[in-house]
Motif scaffolding. Structure first.
Motif, PDB file in Angstrom:
ATOM      1  N   UNK A   8     -11.218  -8.745  41.001  1.00 33.22           N
ATOM      2  CA  UNK A   8     -10.072  -9.279  41.735  1.00 33.22           C
ATOM      3  C   UNK A   8      -9.926 -10.768  41.448  1.00 33.22           C
ATOM      4  N   UNK A   9      -8.696 -11.234  41.439  1.00 34.00           N
ATOM      5  CA  UNK A   9      -8.403 -12.664  41.298  1.00 34.00           C
ATOM      6  C   UNK A   9      -6.922 -12.853  41.548  1.00 34.00           C
ATOM      7  N   UNK A  10      -6.517 -14.083  41.859  1.00 34.41           N
ATOM      8  CA  UNK A  10      -5.088 -14.359  41.926  1.00 34.41           C
ATOM      9  C   UNK A  10      -4.495 -14.055  40.541  1.00 34.41           C
ATOM     10  N   UNK A  11      -3.249 -13.550  40.490  1.00 34.04           N
ATOM     11  CA  UNK A  11      -2.678 -13.243  39.167  1.00 34.04           C
ATOM     12  C   UNK A  11      -2.388 -14.530  38.388  1.00 34.04           C
ATOM     13  N   UNK A  12      -3.308 -14.903  37.530  1.00 33.52           N
ATOM     14  CA  UNK A  12      -3.220 -16.158  36.776  1.00 33.52           C
ATOM     15  C   UNK A  12      -4.009 -15.948  35.491  1.00 33.52           C
ATOM     16  N   UNK A  13      -3.337 -16.033  34.338  1.00 39.46           N
ATOM     17  CA  UNK A  13      -3.984 -15.718  33.064  1.00 39.46           C
ATOM     18  C   UNK A  13      -5.125 -16.674  32.721  1.00 39.46           C
ATOM     19  N   UNK A  14      -5.181 -17.824  33.408  1.00 45.30           N
ATOM     20  CA  UNK A  14      -6.294 -18.743  33.126  1.00 45.30           C
ATOM     21  C   UNK A  14      -7.624 -18.119  33.521  1.00 45.30           C
ATOM     22  N   UNK A  41     -15.898 -18.667  28.202  1.00 41.13           N
ATOM     23  CA  UNK A  41     -17.244 -19.035  28.649  1.00 41.13           C
ATOM     24  C   UNK A  41     -18.281 -17.961  28.385  1.00 41.13           C
ATOM     25  N   UNK A  42     -17.865 -16.710  28.223  1.00 46.01           N
ATOM     26  CA  UNK A  42     -18.762 -15.562  28.193  1.00 46.01           C
ATOM     27  C   UNK A  42     -20.003 -15.810  27.330  1.00 46.01           C
ATOM     28  N   UNK A  43     -21.203 -15.506  27.793  1.00 46.19           N
ATOM     29  CA  UNK A  43     -21.533 -14.871  29.072  1.00 46.19           C
ATOM     30  C   UNK A  43     -21.687 -15.846  30.249  1.00 46.19           C
ATOM     31  N   UNK A  44     -21.462 -17.155  30.004  1.00 51.30           N
ATOM     32  CA  UNK A  44     -21.472 -18.089  31.134  1.00 51.30           C
ATOM     33  C   UNK A  44     -20.113 -18.051  31.844  1.00 51.30           C
ATOM     34  N   UNK A  45     -20.053 -18.655  33.026  1.00 43.16           N
ATOM     35  CA  UNK A  45     -18.774 -18.791  33.735  1.00 43.16           C
ATOM     36  C   UNK A  45     -18.362 -20.262  33.694  1.00 43.16           C
ATOM     37  N   UNK A  46     -17.070 -20.505  33.428  1.00 41.49           N
ATOM     38  CA  UNK A  46     -16.544 -21.867  33.448  1.00 41.49           C
ATOM     39  C   UNK A  46     -15.315 -21.901  34.357  1.00 41.49           C
ATOM     40  N   UNK A  47     -14.927 -23.096  34.822  1.00 45.11           N
ATOM     41  CA  UNK A  47     -13.778 -23.169  35.736  1.00 45.11           C
ATOM     42  C   UNK A  47     -12.486 -22.880  34.973  1.00 45.11           C
ATOM     43  N   UNK A  48     -11.494 -22.322  35.705  1.00 45.86           N
ATOM     44  CA  UNK A  48     -10.220 -21.964  35.069  1.00 45.86           C
ATOM     45  C   UNK A  48      -9.066 -22.819  35.568  1.00 45.86           C
ATOM     46  N   UNK A  49      -9.214 -23.387  36.763  1.00 42.19           N
ATOM     47  CA  UNK A  49      -8.094 -24.123  37.362  1.00 42.19           C
ATOM     48  C   UNK A  49      -7.205 -23.248  38.230  1.00 42.19           C
ATOM     49  N   UNK A  50      -7.497 -21.937  38.271  1.00 39.11           N
ATOM     50  CA  UNK A  50      -6.666 -21.034  39.087  1.00 39.11           C
ATOM     51  C   UNK A  50      -6.988 -21.210  40.567  1.00 39.11           C
ATOM     52  N   UNK A  51      -5.997 -20.930  41.414  1.00 42.90           N
ATOM     53  CA  UNK A  51      -6.220 -20.985  42.865  1.00 42.90           C
ATOM     54  C   UNK A  51      -7.234 -19.918  43.255  1.00 42.90           C
ATOM     55  N   UNK A  52      -8.129 -20.251  44.206  1.00 45.58           N
ATOM     56  CA  UNK A  52      -9.063 -19.216  44.654  1.00 45.58           C
ATOM     57  C   UNK A  52      -8.318 -18.103  45.391  1.00 45.58           C
ATOM     58  N   UNK A  53      -8.865 -16.923  45.348  1.00 42.88           N
ATOM     59  CA  UNK A  53      -8.259 -15.785  46.040  1.00 42.88           C
ATOM     60  C   UNK A  53      -8.595 -15.876  47.527  1.00 42.88           C
ATOM     61  N   UNK A  54      -7.570 -15.810  48.359  1.00 44.32           N
ATOM     62  CA  UNK A  54      -7.793 -15.825  49.799  1.00 44.32           C
ATOM     63  C   UNK A  54      -7.287 -14.505  50.379  1.00 44.32           C
ATOM     64  N   UNK A  55      -8.218 -13.571  50.573  1.00 43.28           N
ATOM     65  CA  UNK A  55      -7.811 -12.224  51.000  1.00 43.28           C
ATOM     66  C   UNK A  55      -7.254 -12.214  52.423  1.00 43.28           C
ATOM     67  N   UNK A  56      -7.616 -13.221  53.235  1.00 49.14           N
ATOM     68  CA  UNK A  56      -7.126 -13.226  54.616  1.00 49.14           C
ATOM     69  C   UNK A  56      -5.640 -13.599  54.680  1.00 49.14           C
ATOM     70  N   UNK A  57      -5.156 -14.363  53.687  1.00 45.10           N
ATOM     71  CA  UNK A  57      -3.735 -14.724  53.643  1.00 45.10           C
ATOM     72  C   UNK A  57      -2.936 -13.796  52.753  1.00 45.10           C
ATOM     73  N   UNK A  58      -3.563 -12.772  52.301  1.00 44.33           N
ATOM     74  CA  UNK A  58      -2.983 -11.909  51.283  1.00 44.33           C
ATOM     75  C   UNK A  58      -2.307 -10.710  51.943  1.00 44.33           C
ATOM     76  N   UNK A  59      -1.115 -10.339  51.456  1.00 41.93           N
ATOM     77  CA  UNK A  59      -0.502  -9.112  51.971  1.00 41.93           C
ATOM     78  C   UNK A  59      -1.415  -7.931  51.633  1.00 41.93           C
ATOM     79  N   UNK A  60      -1.328  -6.818  52.378  1.00 48.03           N
ATOM     80  CA  UNK A  60      -2.244  -5.695  52.141  1.00 48.03           C
ATOM     81  C   UNK A  60      -2.164  -5.187  50.703  1.00 48.03           C
ATOM     82  N   UNK A  61      -3.304  -4.766  50.200  1.00 49.17           N
ATOM     83  CA  UNK A  61      -3.352  -4.231  48.837  1.00 49.17           C
ATOM     84  C   UNK A  61      -2.957  -2.752  48.878  1.00 49.17           C
ATOM     85  N   UNK A  62      -1.997  -2.371  48.045  1.00 49.36           N
ATOM     86  CA  UNK A  62      -1.566  -0.969  48.023  1.00 49.36           C
ATOM     87  C   UNK A  62      -1.682  -0.404  46.605  1.00 49.36           C
TER      88      UNK A  62
END
Ligand code: NAD
Ligand code: MG
Length: 391
Positions: free
Chosen positions: A264-270, A278-299
């Motif tokens: 899961x992630x915000x829809x952002x190609x970065x 970065x693979x297999x390491x992780x590096x920052x992308x600049x994308x907004x973090x996913x906030x599931x509490x502010x997110x409309x329900x997943x369908x």
């Protein structure tokens, strides 16, 4: 420090790749940028990123770029498909971002794979046209293909990795998610009159116009169905398409024990691009973090293949074999271009593709040149279908 060539740097994948790379100048050097004919955009990118080489599709565009950059520029300017292949295979390039749209990207993508590069693959059409040849070339050369198409990237993230690469042991099925595009809730009769701009107004992603239309017809999911099958060596029965309008879950991998892993992630190609860089390491992308509490329900819902016949056409092409996958892609490119030029209706796109597939014979090409010949023939057939429609 690893050096990167971005094929298709002037497009949407190119822009997102440059955004991630610019955050990590200590880890990556931008070696090469390529584009089609937009010399002005390329001049801006060259001034900002100072690549060693820039490639445009023809000599006229390259001359204009040279003039715009002036004589003091250190960027070497080249033109044409041979130059694309040259930069995709250059010894001083470690990573190639395959971000050209359509069959135009096949030769350079294949060349990068055959040269053993780490290939960040967005150009899904190359896999649809020549998946078997590309995967075989990777096996021989030792190239790593890391998909940056968000769904296949999600699968890569959810699959088990071992020293030898992805290990499919225990993997049962793939749930390939798609947003459903801008016409998810349109009735069948209103689809005939939708415009190119409406089709390109995707609810979740900002992308190039061709892939945006593919998302609207669901052909994008059809191409990804074929892409997934080749990339992970899965049978068609192991892949199920699920519509997920919020585009938060980017695909899921189900295991024998009943576990389902989702990325899961915000829809952002970065996000997929940063993962692959970065693979297999992780590096920052600049994308907004996913906030599931502010997110409309997943369908999640099944695709409607009556209103959107392209998915079934792609599934049929995969079953019929490689010649049909090449024809599917070629006919789609011709039909989408005609729709974008306002020559045919949106609903004529699957009709043209179905007609071309019906006229296609089985084939199993043994080289990229043979693939390109079949591609040209299918484009010709598609063009005659358009001519019959009076275009
Ligand atoms: P785009 O139209 O924004 O960019 C396409 C790039 O390809 C441009 O740099 C263009 O100059 C170059 N190009 C086009 N024709 C060319 C030719 N004949 N010769 C050389 N270069 C040429 O497209 P995009 O949205 O960035 O998509 C690129 C690829 O990535 C497609 O295969 C698409 O399916 C895939 N993809 C894109 C996204 C996205 O978010 N944009 C997501 C997943 C996959
Ligand atoms: Mg995708």
């Amino acid at each position: 420090m690893r050096s990167v060539a971005i094929l298709g740097a002037t497009g949407s994948i190119g822009e997102n790749s440059l955004a991630v790379l610019s955050r990590h100048p200590d880890q990556f050097r931008i070696e090469t940028l390529t584009g089609s004919t937009s010399a002005d955009r390329m001049a801006l990118l060259c001034r900002e990123h100072q690549p060693a080489t820039a490639v445009l599709a023809d000599a006229a565009a390259a001359n204009r770029l040279q003039t715009l950059l002036g004589t003091h520029s250190t960027t070497r300017v080249l033109a044409g498909t041979e130059a694309l292949v040259e930069v995709a295979t250059a010894a001083d390039t470690d990573i190639v971002v395959a971000g050209i749209v359509g069959g135009a990207g096949l030769e350079s993508t294949y060349a990068a794979v055959a040269a053993g590069k780490t290939v960040l693959l967005a150009n899904k059409e190359a896999l649809v046209m020549a998946g078997r040849l590309l995967l075989a070339a990777a096996k021989t050369s030792g190239a790593h293909i890391i998909p940056i198409d968000s769904e296949q990237n999600a699968m890569h993230q959810c699959m088990p990795h071992s020293a030898g690469g992805i290990n499919l042991e225990g993997v049962q099925r793939i749930l390939l998610t798609g947003s459903g595009g801008p016409f998810l809730h349109h009735s069948e009769d209103t689809l005939a009159s939708v415009t190119p701009d409406q089709a390109c107004n995707h609810p979740r992603w900002r992308m190039g116009r061709k892939i945006s239309v593919d998302s609207a017809t669901l052909m994008n999911k059809g191409l990804e169905y074929i892409e997934t099958s080749y990339l992970f060596d899965l049978s068609p029965e192991q892949i199920e398409v699920v519509i997920h309008p919020q585009s938060i879950v980017h695909s899921m991998v189900t295991y024998l024990d009943g576990s389902v892993l989702a990325q899961m992630a915000t829809p952002d190609m970065r996000v997929p691009i940063a993962y692959a860089l970065g693979f297999p390491q992780r590096i920052t992308s600049g994308a907004d973090p996913l906030n599931l509490l502010n997110q409309e329900p997943l369908t999640f819902l099944p695709p409607d293949e009556t209103r959107f016949p392209c998915l079934a056409l792609a599934r049929a092409a995969l079953e019929q074999g490689e010649g049909h996958c090449i024809a599917l892609n070629a006919a789609n490119e011709v039909a989408v271009a005609a729709f974008l030029a306002r020559q045919i209706q949106f609903t004529a796109i699957p009709q043209v593709i179905a007609q071309v597939l019906a006229k296609t014979e089985a084939a199993k090409p043994n080289s990229i040149d043979s693939v390109l010949l079949l591609d040209q023939a299918a484009r010709g057939t598609a063009q005659s279908c358009l001519n019959q429609l009076g275009i």
